[in-house]
Design an enzyme around this catalytic site. Sequence first.
Site, PDB file in Angstrom:
ATOM      1  N   HIS A   7      -1.943  -1.868  14.978  1.00  0.00           N
ATOM      2  CA  HIS A   7      -2.234  -0.992  13.914  1.00  0.00           C
ATOM      3  C   HIS A   7      -3.219  -1.561  13.103  1.00  0.00           C
ATOM      4  O   HIS A   7      -3.233  -2.661  12.857  1.00  0.00           O
ATOM      5  CB  HIS A   7      -1.070  -0.486  13.235  1.00  0.00           C
ATOM      6  N   GLU A  43       5.899   4.048   3.879  1.00  0.00           N
ATOM      7  CA  GLU A  43       4.779   4.064   4.806  1.00  0.00           C
ATOM      8  C   GLU A  43       4.736   5.298   6.019  1.00  0.00           C
ATOM      9  O   GLU A  43       5.624   5.584   6.328  1.00  0.00           O
ATOM     10  CB  GLU A  43       4.453   2.585   5.638  1.00  0.00           C
ATOM     11  N   GLN A  59      -1.714   2.606  10.179  1.00  0.00           N
ATOM     12  CA  GLN A  59      -0.422   2.664   9.114  1.00  0.00           C
ATOM     13  C   GLN A  59      -1.005   2.963   7.682  1.00  0.00           C
ATOM     14  O   GLN A  59      -1.619   2.167   7.196  1.00  0.00           O
ATOM     15  CB  GLN A  59      -0.109   1.332   9.049  1.00  0.00           C
ATOM     16  N   HIS A  83      -4.581  -4.600   6.138  1.00  0.00           N
ATOM     17  CA  HIS A  83      -4.422  -5.782   7.226  1.00  0.00           C
ATOM     18  C   HIS A  83      -4.530  -5.188   8.544  1.00  0.00           C
ATOM     19  O   HIS A  83      -4.853  -3.997   8.841  1.00  0.00           O
ATOM     20  CB  HIS A  83      -3.038  -6.111   6.999  1.00  0.00           C
ATOM     21  N   GLU A 133      -1.340  -9.468  10.900  1.00  0.00           N
ATOM     22  CA  GLU A 133       0.139  -9.340  11.003  1.00  0.00           C
ATOM     23  C   GLU A 133       0.284  -9.303  12.611  1.00  0.00           C
ATOM     24  O   GLU A 133      -0.399  -8.845  13.483  1.00  0.00           O
ATOM     25  CB  GLU A 133       0.559  -7.907  10.662  1.00  0.00           C
TER      26      GLU A 133
HETATM   27  C1  V0V Z   1      -3.946 -10.589  -1.021  1.00  0.00           C
HETATM   28  N1  V0V Z   1      -5.108 -11.273  -0.723  1.00  0.00           N
HETATM   29  C2  V0V Z   1      -5.853 -10.687   0.364  1.00  0.00           C
HETATM   30  C3  V0V Z   1      -5.024  -9.536   0.712  1.00  0.00           C
HETATM   31  N2  V0V Z   1      -3.844  -9.569  -0.418  1.00  0.00           N
HETATM   32  N3  V0V Z   1      -6.704 -10.838   1.180  1.00  0.00           N
HETATM   33  C4  V0V Z   1      -7.191  -9.965   2.110  1.00  0.00           C
HETATM   34  N4  V0V Z   1      -6.408  -8.932   2.338  1.00  0.00           N
HETATM   35  C5  V0V Z   1      -5.225  -8.595   1.715  1.00  0.00           C
HETATM   36  N5  V0V Z   1      -4.392  -7.680   1.859  1.00  0.00           N
HETATM   37  C6  V0V Z   1      -5.979 -12.179  -1.436  1.00  0.00           C
HETATM   38  C7  V0V Z   1      -6.057 -12.021  -2.836  1.00  0.00           C
HETATM   39  O1  V0V Z   1      -7.282 -11.465  -2.862  1.00  0.00           O
HETATM   40  C8  V0V Z   1      -6.106 -13.390  -3.431  1.00  0.00           C
HETATM   41  O2  V0V Z   1      -7.362 -13.843  -3.421  1.00  0.00           O
HETATM   42  C9  V0V Z   1      -4.952 -14.191  -2.489  1.00  0.00           C
HETATM   43  O3  V0V Z   1      -5.020 -13.432  -1.261  1.00  0.00           O
HETATM   44  C10 V0V Z   1      -3.589 -14.132  -3.214  1.00  0.00           C
HETATM   45  O4  V0V Z   1      -3.203 -12.856  -3.641  1.00  0.00           O
HETATM   46  P1  V0V Z   1      -2.103 -12.358  -4.451  1.00  0.00           P
HETATM   47  O5  V0V Z   1      -1.739 -10.725  -4.360  1.00  0.00           O
HETATM   48  O6  V0V Z   1      -2.583 -12.471  -5.978  1.00  0.00           O
HETATM   49  O7  V0V Z   1      -1.021 -13.075  -4.305  1.00  0.00           O
HETATM   50  P2  V0V Z   1       0.228 -13.417  -3.504  1.00  0.00           P
HETATM   51  O8  V0V Z   1       0.518 -14.590  -3.131  1.00  0.00           O
HETATM   52  O9  V0V Z   1       1.367 -12.870  -4.321  1.00  0.00           O
HETATM   53  O10 V0V Z   1       0.252 -12.364  -2.250  1.00  0.00           O
HETATM   54  C11 V0V Z   1      -0.705 -12.514  -1.078  1.00  0.00           C
HETATM   55  C12 V0V Z   1       0.176 -12.332   0.259  1.00  0.00           C
HETATM   56  C13 V0V Z   1       0.962 -11.149   0.112  1.00  0.00           C
HETATM   57  C14 V0V Z   1      -1.046 -12.352   1.410  1.00  0.00           C
HETATM   58  C15 V0V Z   1       1.162 -13.704   0.343  1.00  0.00           C
HETATM   59  O11 V0V Z   1       0.054  -9.807   0.095  1.00  0.00           O
HETATM   60  C16 V0V Z   1       1.829 -11.029   1.153  1.00  0.00           C
HETATM   61  O12 V0V Z   1       3.048 -11.519   1.115  1.00  0.00           O
HETATM   62  N6  V0V Z   1       1.512  -9.843   2.293  1.00  0.00           N
HETATM   63  C17 V0V Z   1       2.383  -9.869   3.477  1.00  0.00           C
HETATM   64  C18 V0V Z   1       3.324  -8.629   3.310  1.00  0.00           C
HETATM   65  C19 V0V Z   1       2.775  -7.522   3.215  1.00  0.00           C
HETATM   66  O13 V0V Z   1       1.274  -7.197   2.896  1.00  0.00           O
HETATM   67  N7  V0V Z   1       3.371  -6.078   3.361  1.00  0.00           N
HETATM   68  C20 V0V Z   1       2.825  -4.648   3.156  1.00  0.00           C
HETATM   69  C21 V0V Z   1       2.587  -4.180   4.481  1.00  0.00           C
HETATM   70  P3  V0V Z   1      -7.850 -14.740  -4.480  1.00  0.00           P
HETATM   71  O14 V0V Z   1      -8.045 -13.982  -5.698  1.00  0.00           O
HETATM   72  O15 V0V Z   1      -7.124 -16.106  -4.551  1.00  0.00           O
HETATM   73  O16 V0V Z   1      -9.269 -15.201  -3.804  1.00  0.00           O
HETATM   74  S1  V0V Z   1       4.257  -3.945   5.083  1.00  0.00           S
HETATM   75  C22 V0V Z   1       3.686  -3.475   7.020  1.00  0.00           C
HETATM   76  O17 V0V Z   1       2.602  -3.662   7.348  1.00  0.00           O
HETATM   77  C23 V0V Z   1       4.773  -3.102   7.793  1.00  0.00           C
HETATM   78  C24 V0V Z   1       6.307  -2.987   7.238  1.00  0.00           C
HETATM   79  C25 V0V Z   1       4.694  -2.914   9.238  1.00  0.00           C
HETATM   80  O18 V0V Z   1       3.571  -3.304   9.785  1.00  0.00           O
HETATM   81  O19 V0V Z   1       5.517  -2.507   9.874  1.00  0.00           O
HETATM   82 CO    CO Z   2       1.649  -3.290   9.036  1.00  0.00          CO
END
Ligand code: V0V
Ligand code: CO
Length: 143
Positions: A7, A43, A59, A83, A133
């Site tokens: 996705h 979602e 998604q 993502h 992911e």
């Molecule tokens: C954040 N950053 C990204 C980004 N989100 N870069 C590209 N794509 C993204 N989606 C960058 C952001 O611009 C910052 O860059 C840096 O990462 C730190 O971001 P932050 O938000 O200030 O800091 P964190 O560390 O709190 O969070 C970043 C992470 C977080 C990636 C660790 O977003 C995370 O845990 N993501 C994984 C979980 C997730 O996204 N869940 C929702 C979908 P600079 O400014 O430092 O350069 S759930 C899902 O998909 C499900 C359930 C499924 O598929 O079934």
């Molecule tokens: Co997802």
Amino acid sequence: MFTRIDHVGIAVRDLDTSIAWYETTFGLTVAAREVNEEQGVREAMLFVAEAAPGGSYVQLLEPIRDDSPVGKFLARNGEGVHHVGYGVDDVEGALAAIAGQGVRLVDKRPRHGSMGASIAFLHPKDTGGVLTELVQQASPGAM
Ligand code: V0V
Ligand code: CO
């Protein structure tokens, strides 16, 4: 290691509005809807195409908290691609192999994902700026 694109995750402000837009404009259909408290999202998976095995989806992700990953992303970037989720047969094996290449893992162990999948995220700072992911779909009959 990757079997297909499972996705593409898209951050949206209002899930129902976005679902209606994808249904009307592109003719997609909703395969599943879920609130995932741990990930901070409401979602929906919209079915795009039959692929063997599994399918491929869009998604749509609406944050349920401002301080969640999608809430922070929306505040910074607005709506858009959040993502890419790749299909894998063995998420734990794939995580170990990718970690061995020096890529930081957001999730050292798989978590619960949409439609009973096991999912794990790689850190976007180590994947060329693309939040990535891994998705191991639920085996048939496991849901
Ligand atoms: C954040 N950053 C990204 C980004 N989100 N870069 C590209 N794509 C993204 N989606 C960058 C952001 O611009 C910052 O860059 C840096 O990462 C730190 O971001 P932050 O938000 O200030 O800091 P964190 O560390 O709190 O969070 C970043 C992470 C977080 C990636 C660790 O977003 C995370 O845990 N993501 C994984 C979980 C997730 O996204 N869940 C929702 C979908 P600079 O400014 O430092 O350069 S759930 C899902 O998909 C499900 C359930 C499924 O598929 O079934
Ligand atoms: Co997802």
